[in-house]
Design a protein around this motif. Structure first.
Motif, PDB file in Angstrom:
ATOM      1  N   ALA A 566     -24.607 -40.103 -88.779  1.00  0.00           N
ATOM      2  CA  ALA A 566     -25.381 -39.841 -87.561  1.00  0.00           C
ATOM      3  C   ALA A 566     -24.611 -38.923 -86.617  1.00  0.00           C
ATOM      4  O   ALA A 566     -25.165 -37.970 -86.048  1.00  0.00           O
ATOM      5  N   LYS A 567     -23.307 -39.201 -86.439  1.00  0.00           N
ATOM      6  CA  LYS A 567     -22.500 -38.379 -85.541  1.00  0.00           C
ATOM      7  C   LYS A 567     -22.298 -36.978 -86.108  1.00  0.00           C
ATOM      8  O   LYS A 567     -22.324 -35.979 -85.368  1.00  0.00           O
ATOM      9  N   THR A 570     -25.446 -35.035 -85.586  1.00  0.00           N
ATOM     10  CA  THR A 570     -25.608 -34.706 -84.163  1.00  0.00           C
ATOM     11  C   THR A 570     -24.751 -33.510 -83.781  1.00  0.00           C
ATOM     12  O   THR A 570     -25.222 -32.563 -83.136  1.00  0.00           O
ATOM     13  N   GLU A 571     -23.478 -33.526 -84.173  1.00  0.00           N
ATOM     14  CA  GLU A 571     -22.572 -32.439 -83.824  1.00  0.00           C
ATOM     15  C   GLU A 571     -23.024 -31.108 -84.434  1.00  0.00           C
ATOM     16  O   GLU A 571     -23.001 -30.060 -83.778  1.00  0.00           O
ATOM     17  N   ARG A 574     -26.657 -29.945 -82.768  1.00  0.00           N
ATOM     18  CA  ARG A 574     -26.694 -29.560 -81.360  1.00  0.00           C
ATOM     19  C   ARG A 574     -26.478 -28.056 -81.192  1.00  0.00           C
ATOM     20  O   ARG A 574     -26.932 -27.465 -80.211  1.00  0.00           O
ATOM     21  N   LEU A 581     -30.596 -33.642 -77.849  1.00  0.00           N
ATOM     22  CA  LEU A 581     -30.281 -34.497 -78.998  1.00  0.00           C
ATOM     23  C   LEU A 581     -29.309 -35.584 -78.557  1.00  0.00           C
ATOM     24  O   LEU A 581     -28.180 -35.301 -78.150  1.00  0.00           O
ATOM     25  N   CYS A 583     -27.268 -39.299 -79.423  1.00  0.00           N
ATOM     26  CA  CYS A 583     -26.707 -40.025 -80.561  1.00  0.00           C
ATOM     27  C   CYS A 583     -26.283 -41.411 -80.116  1.00  0.00           C
ATOM     28  O   CYS A 583     -25.733 -41.601 -79.025  1.00  0.00           O
ATOM     29  N   ASP A 586     -23.580 -42.691 -77.379  1.00  0.00           N
ATOM     30  CA  ASP A 586     -23.438 -41.876 -76.169  1.00  0.00           C
ATOM     31  C   ASP A 586     -23.639 -42.722 -74.916  1.00  0.00           C
ATOM     32  O   ASP A 586     -23.104 -42.415 -73.850  1.00  0.00           O
ATOM     33  N   THR A 602     -37.025 -34.738 -76.615  1.00  0.00           N
ATOM     34  CA  THR A 602     -35.726 -35.327 -76.953  1.00  0.00           C
ATOM     35  C   THR A 602     -35.746 -35.990 -78.336  1.00  0.00           C
ATOM     36  O   THR A 602     -36.726 -36.619 -78.731  1.00  0.00           O
ATOM     37  N   CYS A 603     -34.631 -35.850 -79.045  1.00  0.00           N
ATOM     38  CA  CYS A 603     -34.431 -36.509 -80.345  1.00  0.00           C
ATOM     39  C   CYS A 603     -33.331 -37.566 -80.201  1.00  0.00           C
ATOM     40  O   CYS A 603     -32.435 -37.421 -79.372  1.00  0.00           O
ATOM     41  N   LEU A 604     -33.413 -38.583 -81.025  1.00  0.00           N
ATOM     42  CA  LEU A 604     -32.417 -39.657 -81.000  1.00  0.00           C
ATOM     43  C   LEU A 604     -31.962 -39.943 -82.420  1.00  0.00           C
ATOM     44  O   LEU A 604     -32.787 -40.225 -83.298  1.00  0.00           O
ATOM     45  N   PHE A 605     -30.642 -39.866 -82.647  1.00  0.00           N
ATOM     46  CA  PHE A 605     -30.053 -40.168 -83.945  1.00  0.00           C
ATOM     47  C   PHE A 605     -29.238 -41.456 -83.845  1.00  0.00           C
ATOM     48  O   PHE A 605     -28.582 -41.708 -82.831  1.00  0.00           O
TER      49      PHE A 605
END
Length: 725
Positions: A566-567, A570-571, A574, A581, A583, A586, A602-605
């Motif tokens: 997931a991280k 995200t990295e 972005r 985005l 994660c 956060d 907005t997106c959520l991981f």
């Protein structure tokens, strides 16, 4: 086992695998409810209520004091309840209510799969209230999450009680009951017990924060009427709360405790004992079933909501652990109650364990190393010596009330250390794998948590069969129970499989969903992508995710099999995406979900808690991305041991454990998409094995019946149309 025929959803007007009537990939706007058939009039095979009641003689179940026949039929009560909450009665809801009433009357167990939007809470609460009002016992409703407990107690039950009262002898009553750790202990708060964490090192800032929390608890303790931790807002961390709470084993008991007459936990139990419906959690339900002293009031019916989590929650309750810090805590609790030399023996044994675990490889331990066996025996014997030195467990409490609490805390900590060490020794030495009952493994720990030796049962089926299902009727319900299209997988884990000569009857019912899945959602399997590897997300996966999110205009929930994935996603994304985005990690999960729901692009991981804990209806969620089939890690000690154990008994360990686990999480994850009648969108599974592997059929049969496709162009077109609308 008697199985009620599974209800199928209303078929789409287009054949499976073909595009809908609208342009390729477009989601139809036509909502269609899915009818569910009522259970058959004839009762399924199994014990009748009278037969089971007779077998309960001497147990905790009670006999009827009223007349169930005199109460209004469940259909009439449900209609009134639905009207009171401003809802619309759904076919699946009515079918479920009838099935629950039938299970209560027949004494058979029932598993009900009820999709999101069915209104299952009312479907089981109405017949439960009807039963409780015509019997002397309570009905216990157990949930896995605090959110559902609060929904039941704060919203559903108050409205139901008021609505149904005119048709019942009196207004139904209800209460929530939690484990003793959740209530402030007046005695511990006033006795000045030593802090369990006093010798651990903390960041100075963290100590300051905890100190402020402790002060807030002290001020709140003078005002609260319930002592319920959840009513302390904002909340406090576990370190602060532990200084004001005790476990059930640490508790002196109402008769011996100086604060027994004002005990918050005892007052909560007293309220529950006088209530018709008692709401609790799976952990307390398990403890009540396993312990000799009952924690819950008299009841002969249990409703287990969020039943897909029952096995994991019960396993957690039945698990044990041993570490140097836990042993040191027991020594601190002994304090000056025994001679220093006796306490030092236990402290030294803990140091030996620490040194041993520091160099041992983490993972499952199949054979007991000699040095570990000797260390465990030293710990067991040293703890036993401390217990002996403490003297009698009771006596002298009135003369020294503060000392009584300290002694009880010391006995509890020592018993846990001694019993866990012996339990770990007993887990080895079996000639055959089928004879093994538990698995031991080393958890490597983290910077803040030391290496820990853990033990857990290979199965909780026998315990559940004997302790939970044995003397009461149990209704289990969730949106995801029929894995692979059948209830058998979870039923075996619950101990409900019908062995030869087993007289326990149970039935399964799928009441469907009010959502028209084939016209509201697409299941997209990215068959063209490579199989996922162990070295993070391949570049092809990142490109696929980018294209899907751009087509959807954000509005994406990304569910990943690990926090690392997931991280990493995200990295990487972005830098490629123009939409916000978030994660997991956060901020608090609650705040992240709130921000995700309030801002459409907005997106959520995230990972595990998001697979089951997100409820975001509306246009903020149009796309759910699942990076890979969520099998347990191959080196997961408990899962791998359970697979091996099933195989040793002649079963298919992979399908019974790993595939069942994956199917459950996949179904839960896919279930995040449609949360209301008007929701539409795509569930995108990037793992091509969902289309190609031999077990793919089982996994796909566990998912909602979305319209399926492997064509990325059609999916992107559908998402663009949704974003434009």
């Amino acid at each position: 086992m008697a199985v009620v025929p599974t209800d199928s959803l209303t078929p789409a007007e287009t054949p499976p695998g073909s595009p809908p009537e609208a342009p390729s990939g477009t989601l139809s706007e036509r909502p269609t409810a899915s009818p569910a058939s009522p259970p058959p009039a004839a009762p399924p095979a199994g014990r009748r209520a009278g037969e089971r009641a007779g077998e309960r003689a001497g147990g905790r179940a009670r006999t009827r004091s009223g007349s169930a026949e005199a109460a209004p039929p469940v259909e009439e009560l449900l209609a009134l309840a639905v009207k009171a909450v401003g809802g619309v009665e759904r076919p699946g809801q009515l079918a479920m209510a009838r099935a629950v009433q039938h299970a209560i009357d027949s004494g058979d167990h029932l598993a009900v799969q009820a999709g999101t939007g069915t209104g299952k809470s009312l479907a089981y609460l109405v017949p439960s209230i009807r039963h409780a009002m015509t019997s002397e016992g309570s009905v216990v409703v157990s949930t896995a999450t605090i959110a559902l407990q609060r929904q039941l107690v704060d919203r559903d039950l108050p409205r139901l009680a008021e609505a149904l009262a005119p048709l019942l002898p009196r207004e139904p009553t209800f209460a929530i009951l939690k484990g003793r750790r959740n209530y402030l202990c007046r005695y511990k708060a006033s006795a000045g017990w030593p802090d369990d964490e006093q010798e651990q090192l903390f960041d100075p800032g963290e100590v300051s924060v905890t100190g402020r929390m402790v002060q807030r608890i002290q001020e709140w303790a003078d005002e609260t009427e319930t002592g319920d931790r959840d009513e302390l807002v904002p909340g406090v961390n576990e370190q602060a709360w532990r200084q004001f709470s005790v476990s059930a084993r640490e508790c002196l008991g109402a008769q011996r405790c100086p604060s027994g007459t004002d005990c918050f936990a005892e007052l909560a139990r007293a309220r529950a004992a006088e209530s018709d419906i008692v709401v609790t959690n799976h952990a307390l339900l398990a403890i009540d079933a396993m312990e000799d002293i009952p924690l819950l009031p008299e009841h002969d019916v249990v409703v287990v909501d969020e039943a897909h989590e029952l096995v994991d929650r019960v396993t957690s309750v039945a698990a044990g652990e041993l570490s140097e810090s836990g042993i040191a805590m027991a020594v601190r609790r002994v304090g000056r109650l025994v001679e220093q030399g006796i306490a030092d023996r236990l402290l030294q044994a803990g140091e030996d364990l620490k040194a041993l675990l520091a160099v041992a490889p983490p993972g499952r331990i199949d054979e007991l190393p000699q040095v570990l066996g000797l260390t465990l025996a030293l710990i067991r014997d040293a703890a036993s010596a401390c217990v002996t030195a403490l003297g009698p467990r009771t006596g002298g409490d009135k003369d020294d009330p503060e000392g009584a609490g300290l002694r009880k805390a010391a006995f509890t900590a020592l018993d846990e250390v001694r019993d866990t060490a012996q339990r770990m020794l007993d887990a080895f030495g079996h000639a055959e794998e089928v004879d093994r009952a538990e698995v031991v493994w080393l958890d490597a720990g983290t910077e803040r948590r030391p290496p820990t030796l853990r033990i857990a049962p290979l199965t909780v089926a026998g315990m559940l069969r004997e302790k939970l299902f044995g003397d009461r009727t149990v209704v289990l319900t969730s949106a995801t129970l029929a894995l692979g299209g059948a209830f058998d997988g979870l039923a075996r884990q619950w101990g409900l499989s019908a062995a030869p000569g087993d007289r326990s009857g149970w039935s399964g019912l799928d009441v469907g969903s009010p959502f028209d899945h084939p016209r509201s959602g697409i299941l997209y399997v990215a068959e063209h992508l490579p199989q996922p590897g162990r070295d993070g997300l391949p570049e092809a996966y990142l490109e696929e995710i980018t294209e899907l999110i751009e087509a959807a205009g954000g509005r994406t929930l990304g569910l990943f099999s690990s926090m690392r994935a997931a991280k990493a996603a995200t990295e990487a994304l972005r830098e490629r995406l123009s939409v916000p985005l978030l994660c997991q990690g956060d901020d608090s999960t609650m705040q992240l979900v709130k921000r995700f729901a309030e801002d459409e692009p907005t997106c959520l991981f995230g990972t595990l808690s998001l697979w089951q804990g997100v409820d975001v209806p509306g246009p903020s969620l149009r796309l759910v991305i699942i990076d890979r089939i969520p099998f347990p890690r191959p080196d997961d000690p408990l899962s791998s041991a359970r697979q091996r154990h099933v195989a040793a008994k002649g079963g298919n360990g992979f399908m019974a454990v790993a595939a069942t686990h994956a199917a459950l999480l996949l179904a839960q994850g896919a279930g995040r998409l449609l949360r209301s009648q008007h929701d539409k969108g795509v569930v995108a599974v990037l793992d091509p094995r969902l289309a190609t592997a031999r077990y793919a059929g089982f996994l796909r049969a566990s998912l909602p019946p979305f319209w399926p496709t492997n064509d990325p162009a059609k999916v992107r077109d559908a998402l663009r149309r949704l974003a434009a609308s």
